[in-house]
Design an enzyme around this catalytic site. Structure first.
Site, mmCIF file in Angstrom:
data_model
loop_
_atom_site.group_PDB
_atom_site.id
_atom_site.type_symbol
_atom_site.label_atom_id
_atom_site.label_comp_id
_atom_site.label_asym_id
_atom_site.label_seq_id
_atom_site.Cartn_x
_atom_site.Cartn_y
_atom_site.Cartn_z
ATOM 1 C CB SER A 27 0.548 8.519 5.954
ATOM 2 O OG SER A 27 -0.510 7.625 5.660
ATOM 3 C CG HIS A 60 -1.864 11.471 8.134
ATOM 4 N ND1 HIS A 60 -2.477 12.707 8.234
ATOM 5 C CD2 HIS A 60 -2.349 10.915 7.007
ATOM 6 C CE1 HIS A 60 -3.298 12.884 7.204
ATOM 7 N NE2 HIS A 60 -3.242 11.801 6.439
ATOM 8 C CG ASP A 81 -4.184 8.495 5.082
ATOM 9 O OD1 ASP A 81 -4.686 9.624 4.979
ATOM 10 O OD2 ASP A 81 -2.961 8.281 5.001
ATOM 11 C CG MET A 117 -8.765 5.703 2.364
ATOM 12 S SD MET A 117 -7.606 5.095 1.142
ATOM 13 C CE MET A 117 -6.251 6.255 1.379
ATOM 14 C CG HIS A 173 -7.033 12.500 5.628
ATOM 15 N ND1 HIS A 173 -6.118 12.376 4.600
ATOM 16 C CD2 HIS A 173 -8.110 13.101 5.099
ATOM 17 C CE1 HIS A 173 -6.635 12.890 3.493
ATOM 18 N NE2 HIS A 173 -7.849 13.328 3.766
ATOM 19 C CG MET A 223 -9.647 10.584 2.495
ATOM 20 S SD MET A 223 -8.118 9.835 1.919
ATOM 21 C CE MET A 223 -7.438 9.277 3.478
ATOM 22 C CG MET A 235 -6.526 15.924 -0.230
ATOM 23 S SD MET A 235 -5.599 14.827 0.861
ATOM 24 C CE MET A 235 -4.917 13.623 -0.285
ATOM 25 N N GLY A 275 -7.063 8.579 -1.866
ATOM 26 C CA GLY A 275 -7.457 7.188 -2.074
ATOM 27 C C GLY A 275 -6.291 6.218 -2.088
ATOM 28 C CG PHE A 276 -4.999 4.648 -4.537
ATOM 29 C CD1 PHE A 276 -5.209 3.288 -4.306
ATOM 30 C CD2 PHE A 276 -5.953 5.355 -5.247
ATOM 31 C CE1 PHE A 276 -6.358 2.663 -4.789
ATOM 32 C CE2 PHE A 276 -7.104 4.737 -5.729
ATOM 33 C CZ PHE A 276 -7.300 3.377 -5.504
ATOM 34 N N GLY A 336 1.554 6.659 -2.423
ATOM 35 C CA GLY A 336 2.539 6.439 -3.478
ATOM 36 C C GLY A 336 2.236 7.091 -4.811
ATOM 37 C CG ASP A 355 -2.196 13.521 2.926
ATOM 38 O OD1 ASP A 355 -1.288 12.763 2.564
ATOM 39 O OD2 ASP A 355 -3.237 13.124 3.505
ATOM 40 N N GLY A 368 3.928 9.192 3.542
ATOM 41 C CA GLY A 368 3.693 7.760 3.687
ATOM 42 C C GLY A 368 4.818 6.941 3.098
#
Ligand code: DX5
Ligand code: ZN
Length: 213
Positions: free
Chosen positions: A5, A30, A32, A34, A63, A65, A134, A139-140, A142, A172, A194
């Protein structure tokens, strides 16, 4: 398969990180997206995906979101998405959305949040190319892997085997060598990673290790 990611990449040298992925054993890239509305964070959008596409030598796994993704399907196709995933929680007419993604010539995925029962996908399973499970709240990057996800994955694997064995299962959130190994054993086809990749000493070697875990 492995899909690093880019959310965890160094955005000041994104080109180098994409080159690293191109030369690695990774399968997809990937992305992301958002919107600060469906999820409490804003990442990057269409112009960045377009630039990523110019350097990427592997399929772009996008992806979304974002709320009301129907408004943007065509623009993500034009920006270079190969696999486009929308969230179950954002689509009141999911069957129509999936049809539109496929008509545009992309593979269609549906992502589900940790609270959404996997069984909600039973009646749409036939029309899906991929399900994105998921394993953190979106949203984040880590975040810590939610352990109850293994059980969900086993149930989802059984559903896919029975209803549409062509659909891929992508996982993910919080993937590392330890969770990755168990996820592959529980039936995942693709792992997104990620922070574990980009915060490692040698991202290329980390991708290789994940691929073989
Ligand atoms: C989370 C994103 C993930 C994220 C994963 O909302 O969908 O793709 O980048 O990050 P890690 O692997 O750091 O949990
Ligand atoms: Zn993601």
């Amino acid at each position: 398969m492995i899909a690093p990611s880019l959310l965890a990449a160094d955005f000041t040298r994104l080109g180098d990180d994409i080159q690293m992925i191109n030369r690695s054993e990774a399968d997809w890239i990937h992305c992301d997206i958002m919107d600060g509305h469906f999820v409490p964070n804003i990442s990057f959008g269409l112009p960045v995906v377009e630039q990523i596409k110019k350097k990427a030598e592997k399929p772009l796994d996008v992806h979304l979101m974002i709320s009301d993704p129907d408004r943007y399907l065509e623009r993500f196709k034009d920006a270079g998405a190969d696999i486009l995933t929308v969230h179950y929680e954002t689509c009141p007419h999911l069957h129509r959305t999936i049809g539109a993604i496929r008509e545009l010539g992309m593979k269609a995925g549906v992502a589900i949040n940790p609270h959404t029962p996997v069984q909600m996908l039973i009646d749409i399973m036939h029309d899906l190319d991929m399900i994105l499970l998921m394993t953190v709240n979106p949203g984040f990057g880590g975040q810590k892997f939610i352990p109850g996800s293994y059980k969900r994955l086993v149930t989802l694997r059984q559903m896919v085997n029975t209803l549409n064995h062509n659909a891929l299962i992508e996982v993910d959130g919080g993937v590392n060598l330890e969770t990755g190994r168990q996820l592959f054993m529980a039936g995942a086809d693709i792992l997104v990673a990620g922070n574990f990749v980009f915060n490692s000493e040698d991202p290329t070697a980390t991708i290789k290790a994940l691929k073989n875990c």
